[in-house]
Each structure stands twice: as C-alpha cells, then as structure tokens.
Scaffold this active site. Structure first.
Site, PDB file in Angstrom:
ATOM      1  N   HIS A  32     -17.197  12.020   2.815  1.00  0.00           N
ATOM      2  CA  HIS A  32     -15.973  11.478   1.965  1.00  0.00           C
ATOM      3  C   HIS A  32     -14.548  12.435   1.796  1.00  0.00           C
ATOM      4  CE1 HIS A  32     -18.497   8.316   1.134  1.00  0.00           C
ATOM      5  NE2 HIS A  32     -17.541   7.373   1.551  1.00  0.00           N
ATOM      6  N   TRP A  82     -18.904  -7.935   0.080  1.00  0.00           N
ATOM      7  CA  TRP A  82     -17.421  -7.224   0.317  1.00  0.00           C
ATOM      8  C   TRP A  82     -16.648  -8.546   0.789  1.00  0.00           C
ATOM      9  CZ3 TRP A  82     -19.402  -1.983   2.831  1.00  0.00           C
ATOM     10  CH2 TRP A  82     -19.317  -1.487   2.102  1.00  0.00           C
ATOM     11  N   ARG A  89       0.654  -1.163  -0.006  1.00  0.00           N
ATOM     12  CA  ARG A  89       0.186   0.097   0.017  1.00  0.00           C
ATOM     13  C   ARG A  89       0.777   1.086  -0.075  1.00  0.00           C
ATOM     14  NH1 ARG A  89      -3.918  -0.549   5.161  1.00  0.00           N
ATOM     15  NH2 ARG A  89      -1.666  -1.396   5.859  1.00  0.00           N
ATOM     16  N   GLU A  90       2.035   1.070  -0.385  1.00  0.00           N
ATOM     17  CA  GLU A  90       2.775   2.474  -0.592  1.00  0.00           C
ATOM     18  C   GLU A  90       2.120   3.530  -1.242  1.00  0.00           C
ATOM     19  OE1 GLU A  90       5.921  -1.375  -1.635  1.00  0.00           O
ATOM     20  OE2 GLU A  90       3.607  -0.708  -2.337  1.00  0.00           O
ATOM     21  N   LEU A  91       1.317   3.214  -2.106  1.00  0.00           N
ATOM     22  CA  LEU A  91       0.942   4.401  -2.806  1.00  0.00           C
ATOM     23  C   LEU A  91      -0.343   5.663  -1.885  1.00  0.00           C
ATOM     24  CD1 LEU A  91       0.429   6.457  -5.223  1.00  0.00           C
ATOM     25  CD2 LEU A  91      -1.243   5.148  -5.928  1.00  0.00           C
ATOM     26  N   GLU A 116     -26.767   8.273   1.242  1.00  0.00           N
ATOM     27  CA  GLU A 116     -26.036   9.073   0.723  1.00  0.00           C
ATOM     28  C   GLU A 116     -27.039  10.300   0.002  1.00  0.00           C
ATOM     29  OE1 GLU A 116     -24.350  11.353  -1.312  1.00  0.00           O
ATOM     30  OE2 GLU A 116     -25.018   9.704  -2.655  1.00  0.00           O
ATOM     31  N   HIS A 154     -28.541   0.938   6.354  1.00  0.00           N
ATOM     32  CA  HIS A 154     -28.031   1.995   5.801  1.00  0.00           C
ATOM     33  C   HIS A 154     -27.320   1.990   4.316  1.00  0.00           C
ATOM     34  CE1 HIS A 154     -25.377   5.331   4.419  1.00  0.00           C
ATOM     35  NE2 HIS A 154     -23.889   4.029   4.936  1.00  0.00           N
TER      36      HIS A 154
END
Length: 758
Positions: free
Chosen positions: A697, A564, A16-18, A668, A644
C-alpha cells in the site's frame, strides 16, 4: 422547520474527482494547490446537494484528503517520530502512504465496513497540541457559501480505542493528555458563531467495552458539553446498539444522541432513558450502508414506535451512519435494468428519502406536494415489485443449496500436505505473490473498450493474453517459484465474479471509497446465486500452458464476495453466502480437472464481517467457516488450497482460521513486524503460512537487507518449513517500476537466507 439530518456524506466526488486529482498530484503532474481547488469545488457541491434536498443538519469536516482518523492525528499533533521533520501535505501523505525512508502508518478496517482508516501511533512521550485550521477553515468556507454546518469530529474515546501504543501501553492511559486538546478545540469552535452544533462520533461505544472505557464517558462529556454555552454537542454511534453508553450519556449535558435503529435494533431499549432525559434523538432509519430503496412506510412505522417513548418534537430523522459507505448517485446509471434500478438508492437519493420520511412523520401525507406524493407512491410500488419479482427467486438454486451435503474436504491436513509436498516439490520459504499485478492504463483501456463494444472479443483476449505472457516472463526471470497470471481481465476481485454469477447486478458508477484514493465498485446481490458456466478456467489454463512452473488458480471466497457486495436485505446473509459457496465449489472442481494444482481462495474480508457484539460472533463464525469449507470441499487431497486475509488481528479468530482448514494462509505482517504471526505459534498452528514481507500500500521499494531482516523476524516465530514468502497483498494498485525491483529484492533476500541456513 426541517428536522432532517445526515451523519456524513461521501467525499470522493460523483465522478471520483478527488481520486483523480490526488493520483495526479502523487505522480507529480499537478500542484497541491490544484488538489485544494478540486476539494473546495467538491465540498461546495456536496453541501448544495444536501441543502437542495431539504437537509437541515449538514456536515463540515466530514471531508478528507485521505482519512478522518488521520486528520484527527494531525489535529492533535499525534505524529509518529519518523515523520516529525515533515510539514503540511508532505507530512500528511507520508503518514498515509510512506516515503523513501519511512514506512506508512498501519491501516485497518473501520469497524465491520470495507472502509480503511489509518491507525494512530501513540506513546507517553507524545506532546499533543491543537492544530484546528482544517476544521475552522471548512466551517468558514461553508458559511461564506451560505450554509451553516454542524462540525463532525472523531470522539476522543473512539480515537484512543482505535489507536495503538508504540510503547506497548494502554491507549486509554493517554485520555488525560488528549481530552484537554478537545476542550481547547471546542473553545476555538465556539468563536465561530453564535450557536454551533458539533457532532462527535463515538462508534467505539457500540462494542462490548470494558468498564474502564465506560467509566471515561461521563467525565469526558461532562467536560466537553460544558466548554461553551453556544455549542450543542451530539454524540453519534452507528453499526450496532450503544445501550450501555446511552445510559451514561443521558446524564451528561450533551444536546442529543444519534443512534442507528437499523443495524442497532436494540437501541429501542434505551428510549425510556432518553425520554426521561428530554434530550434530542437523531433516529437513524435510512440505511447508510446498503443501496436498497428505503421502505418509507416501514421507516415511518419505526418512528411512530419511537415516538411512543420519546416526544415527537425531540426527534430528528437521519441516515443510520455516514453515507460515505454508499455510492454517490444513480443519475449516471443509464445501463441498469429499469426494474432493478427502481429498487436502488444511492447517497444522493437517500437525501430525498430522509426528507420525505421527515415530512410524512411530522406533517402527514396530506402535506406532500405533487412531486413528493409521486415519489412516495413510487417508493411503495418499488418495494412491492421487489418482493414478488421472478428475477429474484430461483427454485432450482434453493433446492440444490438446501440438499448440498459435502461440507468439508477429504483427508486431514497432515495427510494432504504430505501428498502435496511430494507432488508440488516446492522449497522451504517458497516465493509467490498474492495474485494481481499492476493494472496498467493499457490493460484498463482494453477492458473498458471491450465492455463498450469498441474492440472485438478476439482483440481483447489477445491483449489480455499478451499481458499474461509478460507477467509470466517477468516472474520466471525474477525467480518466483509459484506463479500467478496477473489478473488483467479482472476489474475487481468481487465484481469480476459477480459479473458471471446469476443473481448479481452491476453499476456503471457505483464507486465507494475504500481508502485514500482507492475506490471499489461493489456489485449487488438482488436474487438467488448460481454459476451458469466456468469463470476463471480459460484464463488460468492458458497461463499454465505458458510455463512449466506451478500456476495458482485465483478465486475470491464466498464470505469476501458477500462482505464486499451490497447484499439483498430480503434474505438472511448466511443463506446468500451458502449459495455463493456452492457455486464456487463447482469452479474449484473445474480448475483442478483442468490441471491446476494450487488454488487460492481469498477471504480478505472474512474478519471484516465480524459482528461488533460478542453475542453475535459465534453464529457468524459458524456459517462463515461452513461456507469457506463448502467452497473448497470439491478439492482433491493433492490440490493445495491457499487463502489470503488482510488487515486482521488474528488473536481472537485463530481457532476459526484453523477450522477453515486451508493448506496455506497468507496474511499482512509488513507494517507490524512479526507480531501478527506470534499467535500462530502460540496455538501450535499446523498449516503453512505466508506472512507479507513488504507493504504494497506504499510506493516504497524495500531493499534486500530490509527484506532479509523481515524474513529473519518471521523465522524467529515459525520454522522455514512452514513459511512462504510473499508481499502482503495483491499488486494491482502499484506501478511496474515499483513492483519489479521489490519482487526481485524479495527473491534475492530468500536466496541469501537459504544460503545462510544451508
């Protein structure tokens, strides 16, 4: 010569370097130059991995700092007015994340995946112009590194199909303005090399498109494929079949079609058309969306069937879609059960599968070298052992699920809500949050230290309870009326439950990009699902003991847990979902018996799982609704059930939402005013609704006046008696310095509106 092909590759980095460098940059702890340096290292590393695996067609421009659709907006100068005065990285990240003065662009799911894209905002006033620097520079970067790439583009028809018109027109009306920019782009690309392959992604073609969309295909690709003789255009579709589009595309001058033969099995019906056209076929036979080891013998059999129609020399072997949707590599998974690990394949391993399938199909088993032959035997053995393993099958679970008969709640909504309002005594425009509070570095460290046995269970629970105490104290001070415990013990809304359900597996490093720097680590379902013990009761009852206000119990719903997760592919999805639903019904019963009066069962990914073709939707809605209702079937009439949903257009599923029969649904609406809410009024929706009044977000802090304006918009659509007020999603990814003033402003806005309406 290798005939292996990859649609696209993960970009976030194997560690996850980015993500890490982006978040460092957003926190103003590094320069953008440092971000660019990390990105360059990642691109080169990813190209090398693919080259070393023997992949012939490797992509450039599949990399992005945030999202490829957002990149396409920049490419075309499709910039919303509120950002026109910004430039470069400030412009780019403001469009994605918002800034102090402007809200971010809307975000929604990429077809039926858990990846989110930025929704382009278009209008007739737009003046499109080419900005090809990213595409050209990345191609040159790869070439200097010794790798000649294909260039990936989001296609013009898909770009328009995924956009919205801020002036309320039809996005496809802008086709004549967009297409010349693509032609200009291809002219620029043609100058890069003697021969260049351009992959144009048109996944919109897999949907049930109107004739007006289909009628755009031939003129578009007649023009684009004729721009330059040295460009070979490949049109790629995935996630379903695209037979209607294929019939048109074979009559254009494109070089090849890339089709998904796993999730779009009906693509087989287009083979004769492709064969007659003599175009190349990129056959997607390695699963780009799931983590199970490919059954190589089965893949070769599919290819042999394809080759009965399409000449073998015209076939290339590919992933079914971009490998963006899978974790990066199994190399760091040293804690997984060895048997289960032998059944898995992440993006890097899939490269080897593509290469091996290609060699077997084109050259035969006798041409495999010693390592390849061993890999093939391991593949056969792994698939055999998975089919017969005792850890997969649980007869008790199967029997209970098959005989489970309570499929809905007692009493209808009208009777339930009367009982609930008398018992719970909440005001109109009741304030709450969606569930999670910021996951601070301290919380993450405590959870990580406990998992690594570096702190005791007692110390861990003490730290978690202290955080819960702080969350409760803040909410009481703030004036929020229905509280949450903040979920500090939860690493992820699905993984947390998966860890406590039998039949689930977990990775150490199975991160997948969800949006921007946001990564999730989905668990995987390998066996029959059951709940050995209560999963949330201790934490929720502890929190309730610390306040006189109502504390919501928080669960993730069966369809979201399914959607998910990486789901077993040896059993129908609806059967797996029902197993999860039955387990959750036990959890709800335990919560209400422990005194919890409101329980939220999140179905954030309900819409995400919808089939892309109309013919398959009814079956999905039937079992998805069934399983939500099974999960809440144990709830007493006085137990109020919330759910939700996020990032959903509700017009086409509002009847299904009604059938789910939740007492309160939160959705949302922060980036879309009251537009999403209007459908609830149009159908006469009776249940209560909590439209999100601000966008979590984005780091923006909404003012009291801004929130009052938003609430007043909601009141134009639904009466105050039917509305709850809350943020549009959980607050896990935000910082406390953003959350505290935002929620205080939200509560204050409600107070002022209540006063004005008295």
């Amino acid at each position: 010569m290798s005939k292996s092909y990859v649609i696209g590759f993960p970009r976030i980095g194997e560690q996850r370097e980015l993500k890490k460098i982006l978040e460092k940059y957003w926190s103003k702890n590094c320069s953008f130059k440092e971000v660019e340096e990390v990105a360059s290292v990642l691109r080169k590393r990813h190209w090398k991995y693919q080259k070393d695996a023997g992949i012939k067609y490797i992509s450039s421009n599949d990399f992005s700092f945030y999202d490829n659709v957002l990149d396409t907006c920049v490419l075309l100068n499709a910039i919303p007015k509120r950002f026109k005065d910004l430039k470069d990285e400030e412009l780019y990240f403001s469009m994605a994340r918002g800034n102090k003065t402007s809200v971010a662009m809307e975000m929604t799911k990429w077809f039926n995946t858990n990846y989110h894209y930025i929704v382009p905002e278009l209008s007739l006033e737009d003046e499109y112009k080419l900005n090809a620097s990213k595409i050209l520079n990345e191609y040159k970067e790869a070439k200097e590194y010794g790798i000649k790439t294909k260039i990936n583009l989001i296609g013009p028809i898909t770009f328009l199909g995924l956009s919205k018109r801020v002036d309320r027109g039809d996005t496809y009306e802008l086709h004549s303005k967009i297409l010349p920019i693509y032609e200009e782009l291809l002219k620029e690309i043609s100058k890069l090399d003697d021969e260049i392959t351009v992959q144009i992604d048109e996944p919109i073609f897999v949907k049930d498109n109107e004739q007006k969309v289909l009628s755009l295909i031939k003129p578009t690709y007649d023009k684009l494929a004729s721009v330059s003789e040295n460009i070979k255009i490949i049109v790629a579709t995935y996630f379903e079949h695209s037979n209607e589009a294929t019939k048109v595309l074979v009559n254009t001058p494109i070089y090849a079609l890339a089709l998904d033969f796993l999730y779009g099995k009906k693509n087989i019906e287009s083979l004769s058309d492709i064969a007659k056209s003599d175009k190349k076929l990129i056959a997607g036979v390695v699963d780009g969306r799931n983590i199970w080891k490919n059954d190589i013998e089965k893949s070769v059999a599919i290819l042999e069937e394809i080759s009965q129609e399409v000449k073998k020399e015209n076939i290339l072997i590919s992933s079914s879609c971009s490998l963006l949707h899978t974790p990066f590599t199994l190399r760091y998974e040293d804690k997984l059960d060895k048997k289960i690990k032998s059944w898995l394949s992440y993006a890097e391993e899939k490269l080897d599968e593509i290469h091996l399938i290609s060699k077997l199909f084109f050259q035969g088993k006798s041409t495999l070298n010693e390592i390849e032959a061993k890999d093939f035997e391991k593949n056969i053995e792994a698939n055999k052992s998975r089919k017969t393993s005792t850890v997969i099958h649980d007869e008790k679970v199967k029997q209970r699920v098959e005989t489970f008969t309570k499929l809905s709640r007692e009493k209808d909504f009208k009777e339930r809500i009367k009982i609930q309002k008398e018992l719970l005594k909440y005001e109109d425009l009741a304030t709450t949050t969606i569930g999670s509070f910021p996951q601070t570095p301290e919380v993450r460290k405590a959870r990580r230290d406990f998992k690594n046995n570096e702190i005791s269970k007692e110390d861990y629970e003490k730290q978690m309870k202290q955080y819960i105490d702080e969350c409760i104290a803040f909410q009481e001070e703030c004036g929020i009326e229905v509280l949450v415990h903040g979920e500090p013990e939860r690493n992820d809304m699905v993984e947390y439950f998966g860890e406590q359900l039998k039949g689930y597996g977990f990775s150490q490093n199975g991160w997948v990009q969800s949006y921007g720097s946001r990564c999730v680590k989905p668990p995987f379902i390998y066996g029959d699902i059951s709940r050995p013990k209560a999963m949330t009761v201790d934490w929720i009852t502890y929190a309730q003991s610390k306040t006189d206000k109502i504390m919501k119990g928080m669960l993730t719903g069966p369809v979201t847990i399914l959607n998910w997760s990486f789901v077993r592919d040896d059993k129908p999805r609806d059967e797996v979902s029902k197993q999860i639903a039955v387990a959750l019904s036990d959890e709800i019963d335990d919560l209400q018996k422990s005194g919890i009066k409101i329980i939220q069962v999140d179905e954030a990914a309900f819409k995400e799982g919808y089939p892309l073709r109309e013919e398959n939707i009814k079956a999905y809605e039937s079992w998805a609704t069934r399983d939500f209702k099974i999960s809440v079937s144990s709830a007493y009439p006085e137990t109020q059930i919330h759910t939700h949903m996020c990032y959903s257009e509700f017009n086409d599923i509002i009847k299904t939402i009604e059938d789910m029969d939740a007492d309160v649904i939160s959705i949302e609406t922060a980036r879309s005013g009251n537009e999403l809410l209007k459908i609830f009024k149009e159908v006469g929706y009776k249940q209560e609704v909590g439209p999100g009044v601000y966008d979590i977000h984005s780091p923006r802090i909404p003012s009291v006046n801004e929130l009052k304006k938003q609430i007043k918009l909601l009141l134009e659509v639904l009466p105050k008696e039917q509305l709850w007020i809350n943020p549009d999603c959980g607050l896990k990814t935000r910082k406390w310095e953003e959350v505290v003033p935002s929620l205080k402003n939200m509560v204050q806005a409600v107070k002022e509106i209540r006063e004005e309406n008295r």
